[in-house]
Design a protein around this motif. Structure first.
Motif, mmCIF file in Angstrom:
data_model
loop_
_atom_site.group_PDB
_atom_site.id
_atom_site.type_symbol
_atom_site.label_atom_id
_atom_site.label_comp_id
_atom_site.label_asym_id
_atom_site.label_seq_id
_atom_site.Cartn_x
_atom_site.Cartn_y
_atom_site.Cartn_z
ATOM 1 N N ILE A 26 0.837 -1.203 0.000
ATOM 2 C CA ILE A 26 0.000 0.000 0.000
ATOM 3 C C ILE A 26 0.870 1.250 0.000
ATOM 4 C CG2 ILE A 26 -1.682 1.326 1.341
ATOM 5 C CD1 ILE A 26 -2.885 -1.359 2.232
ATOM 6 N N ARG A 27 1.963 1.219 0.734
ATOM 7 C CA ARG A 27 2.865 2.384 0.746
ATOM 8 C C ARG A 27 3.481 2.622 -0.632
ATOM 9 N NH1 ARG A 27 5.839 1.794 6.619
ATOM 10 N NH2 ARG A 27 4.323 3.039 7.764
ATOM 11 N N MET A 28 3.820 1.548 -1.354
ATOM 12 C CA MET A 28 4.365 1.714 -2.714
ATOM 13 C C MET A 28 3.346 2.393 -3.626
ATOM 14 S SD MET A 28 6.655 -1.582 -3.786
ATOM 15 C CE MET A 28 5.677 -2.859 -3.040
ATOM 16 N N VAL A 29 2.101 1.958 -3.530
ATOM 17 C CA VAL A 29 1.045 2.549 -4.361
ATOM 18 C C VAL A 29 0.830 4.006 -3.972
ATOM 19 C CG1 VAL A 29 -1.412 2.469 -4.903
ATOM 20 C CG2 VAL A 29 -0.092 0.360 -4.815
ATOM 21 N N LYS A 30 0.776 4.275 -2.682
ATOM 22 C CA LYS A 30 0.579 5.649 -2.228
ATOM 23 C C LYS A 30 1.744 6.546 -2.662
ATOM 24 C CE LYS A 30 -1.408 6.805 1.546
ATOM 25 N NZ LYS A 30 -2.401 7.629 0.896
ATOM 26 N N ALA A 31 2.948 6.003 -2.690
ATOM 27 C CA ALA A 31 4.107 6.775 -3.152
ATOM 28 C C ALA A 31 3.967 7.107 -4.635
ATOM 29 C CB ALA A 31 5.394 6.006 -2.898
ATOM 30 N N SER A 32 3.499 6.156 -5.432
ATOM 31 C CA SER A 32 3.281 6.413 -6.859
ATOM 32 C C SER A 32 2.222 7.495 -7.052
ATOM 33 C CB SER A 32 2.835 5.133 -7.569
ATOM 34 O OG SER A 32 3.841 4.171 -7.544
ATOM 35 N N ILE A 33 1.158 7.401 -6.265
ATOM 36 C CA ILE A 33 0.094 8.408 -6.344
ATOM 37 C C ILE A 33 0.630 9.778 -5.950
ATOM 38 C CG2 ILE A 33 -2.094 9.145 -5.296
ATOM 39 C CD1 ILE A 33 -2.774 6.108 -5.072
ATOM 40 N N LYS A 34 1.394 9.831 -4.874
ATOM 41 C CA LYS A 34 1.950 11.103 -4.394
ATOM 42 C C LYS A 34 2.892 11.716 -5.429
ATOM 43 C CE LYS A 34 2.169 14.108 -1.120
ATOM 44 N NZ LYS A 34 1.006 14.939 -0.845
ATOM 45 N N ASN A 35 3.707 10.881 -6.098
ATOM 46 C CA ASN A 35 4.603 11.390 -7.133
ATOM 47 C C ASN A 35 3.824 12.054 -8.258
ATOM 48 O OD1 ASN A 35 6.981 10.635 -5.866
ATOM 49 N ND2 ASN A 35 7.071 8.650 -6.894
ATOM 50 N N ILE A 36 2.732 11.456 -8.657
ATOM 51 C CA ILE A 36 1.903 12.043 -9.717
ATOM 52 C C ILE A 36 1.290 13.350 -9.233
ATOM 53 C CG2 ILE A 36 -0.203 11.712 -11.067
ATOM 54 C CD1 ILE A 36 0.581 8.737 -11.240
ATOM 55 N N GLU A 37 0.811 13.360 -7.995
ATOM 56 C CA GLU A 37 0.224 14.583 -7.456
ATOM 57 C C GLU A 37 1.248 15.705 -7.382
ATOM 58 O OE1 GLU A 37 -3.394 12.833 -4.682
ATOM 59 O OE2 GLU A 37 -1.480 13.313 -3.734
ATOM 60 N N ILE A 38 2.474 15.381 -7.040
ATOM 61 C CA ILE A 38 3.525 16.395 -6.980
ATOM 62 C C ILE A 38 3.845 16.910 -8.379
ATOM 63 C CG2 ILE A 38 5.991 16.741 -6.509
ATOM 64 C CD1 ILE A 38 5.594 14.857 -4.072
ATOM 65 N N ASP A 39 3.940 15.990 -9.341
ATOM 66 C CA ASP A 39 4.229 16.388 -10.724
ATOM 67 C C ASP A 39 3.131 17.282 -11.288
ATOM 68 O OD1 ASP A 39 6.590 14.980 -10.688
ATOM 69 O OD2 ASP A 39 5.800 13.250 -11.793
ATOM 70 N N GLN A 40 1.879 16.932 -11.004
ATOM 71 C CA GLN A 40 0.753 17.684 -11.570
ATOM 72 C C GLN A 40 0.292 18.834 -10.680
ATOM 73 O OE1 GLN A 40 -2.357 14.939 -12.609
ATOM 74 N NE2 GLN A 40 -1.082 13.903 -14.118
ATOM 75 N N ARG A 41 0.856 18.920 -9.481
ATOM 76 C CA ARG A 41 0.536 19.985 -8.524
ATOM 77 C C ARG A 41 -0.952 20.086 -8.209
ATOM 78 N NH1 ARG A 41 4.745 24.204 -11.131
ATOM 79 N NH2 ARG A 41 6.584 23.073 -10.443
ATOM 80 N N ARG A 42 -1.568 18.915 -8.061
ATOM 81 C CA ARG A 42 -2.984 18.842 -7.677
ATOM 82 C C ARG A 42 -3.263 17.435 -7.161
ATOM 83 N NH1 ARG A 42 -6.080 15.968 -11.303
ATOM 84 N NH2 ARG A 42 -5.073 15.524 -13.282
ATOM 85 N N THR A 43 -4.360 17.283 -6.436
ATOM 86 C CA THR A 43 -4.731 15.940 -5.998
ATOM 87 C C THR A 43 -5.430 15.238 -7.155
ATOM 88 O OG1 THR A 43 -6.811 16.760 -5.098
ATOM 89 C CG2 THR A 43 -4.972 16.565 -3.568
ATOM 90 N N ILE A 44 -5.189 13.961 -7.279
ATOM 91 C CA ILE A 44 -5.771 13.225 -8.401
ATOM 92 C C ILE A 44 -7.074 12.566 -7.963
ATOM 93 C CG2 ILE A 44 -3.565 12.903 -9.558
ATOM 94 C CD1 ILE A 44 -3.468 10.064 -8.533
ATOM 95 N N ASP A 45 -7.962 12.344 -8.936
ATOM 96 C CA ASP A 45 -9.265 11.758 -8.625
ATOM 97 C C ASP A 45 -9.208 10.228 -8.711
ATOM 98 O OD1 ASP A 45 -9.181 11.236 -11.326
ATOM 99 O OD2 ASP A 45 -10.821 12.580 -11.865
ATOM 100 N N ASP A 46 -10.342 9.592 -8.476
ATOM 101 C CA ASP A 46 -10.392 8.129 -8.439
ATOM 102 C C ASP A 46 -10.020 7.489 -9.773
ATOM 103 O OD1 ASP A 46 -10.941 7.839 -5.793
ATOM 104 O OD2 ASP A 46 -13.028 7.211 -6.035
ATOM 105 N N ASN A 47 -10.379 8.121 -10.887
ATOM 106 C CA ASN A 47 -10.020 7.556 -12.196
ATOM 107 C C ASN A 47 -8.507 7.507 -12.363
ATOM 108 O OD1 ASN A 47 -12.587 6.983 -13.137
ATOM 109 N ND2 ASN A 47 -12.862 9.033 -13.994
ATOM 110 N N GLU A 48 -7.838 8.547 -11.918
ATOM 111 C CA GLU A 48 -6.381 8.576 -12.029
ATOM 112 C C GLU A 48 -5.732 7.613 -11.039
ATOM 113 O OE1 GLU A 48 -5.570 13.110 -13.497
ATOM 114 O OE2 GLU A 48 -6.520 12.822 -11.536
ATOM 115 N N VAL A 49 -6.319 7.450 -9.858
ATOM 116 C CA VAL A 49 -5.826 6.462 -8.895
ATOM 117 C C VAL A 49 -5.994 5.064 -9.489
ATOM 118 C CG1 VAL A 49 -6.192 5.432 -6.619
ATOM 119 C CG2 VAL A 49 -6.245 7.911 -6.873
#
Length: 146
Positions: A26-49
């Motif tokens: 779960i931490r690996m997945v959350k890290a991938s999600i966080k990296n995308i959020e940092i790159d895009q400078r916004r929180t991502i929605d469920d489709n992107e998750v």
């Protein structure tokens, strides 16, 4: 409950039950999600998750095949367990028959008649099966039906 909230709740539960393996996945997945959020400078929605989860499962399936070919059953077993954990967060997968029916219906809707129309079929089809079917299977079924 959103996928991100569900991941957070499951991470807390894994911490409480001291399930280190589930916690690390779960931490690996959350890290991938966080990296995308940092790159895009916004929180991502469920489709992107969902896209992130699909990408993680696909990477593990590719590695799983490589490990099996190399005779590394210990690593293959570990990856298989990771895939099982990740699949809990994905929608129910369609069977090959269900995907085939959707492919045939989409081919009729688009009016495709040859392999040259494959791009039109795939662009109309993928939103219908997103996250619920493997892209390789979908591609293969489209090629068979054209």
């Amino acid at each position: 409950m959103s996928l991100s909230e569900r991941l957070n709740d499951d991470m807390k539960q894994a911490m409480k039950s001291q399930d280190k393996f589930t916690l690390s996945v779960i931490r690996m997945v959350k890290a991938s999600i966080k990296n995308i959020e940092i790159d895009q400078r916004r929180t991502i929605d469920d489709n992107e998750v969902l896209d992130v989860l699909n990408r993680e499962v696909k990477q593990r399936k590719d590695s799983l095949q490589e490990f099996k070919n190399a005779g590394r059953d210990d690593l293959a077993d570990s990856l298989h367990a990771e895939i099982d954990i990740l699949m809990k967060y994905l929608p129910q997968q369609l069977t090959e028959e269900e995907v085939s029916a959707i492919v045939k219906q989409t081919i009729q809707e688009v009016g495709a008649s040859s392999k040259a129309d494959m791009g039109k079929v795939m662009s109309a089809l993928m939103p219908k099966v997103k996250g619920r079917a493997d892209g390789k299977l979908v591609n293969q079924l489209v090629q068979q039906n054209l």
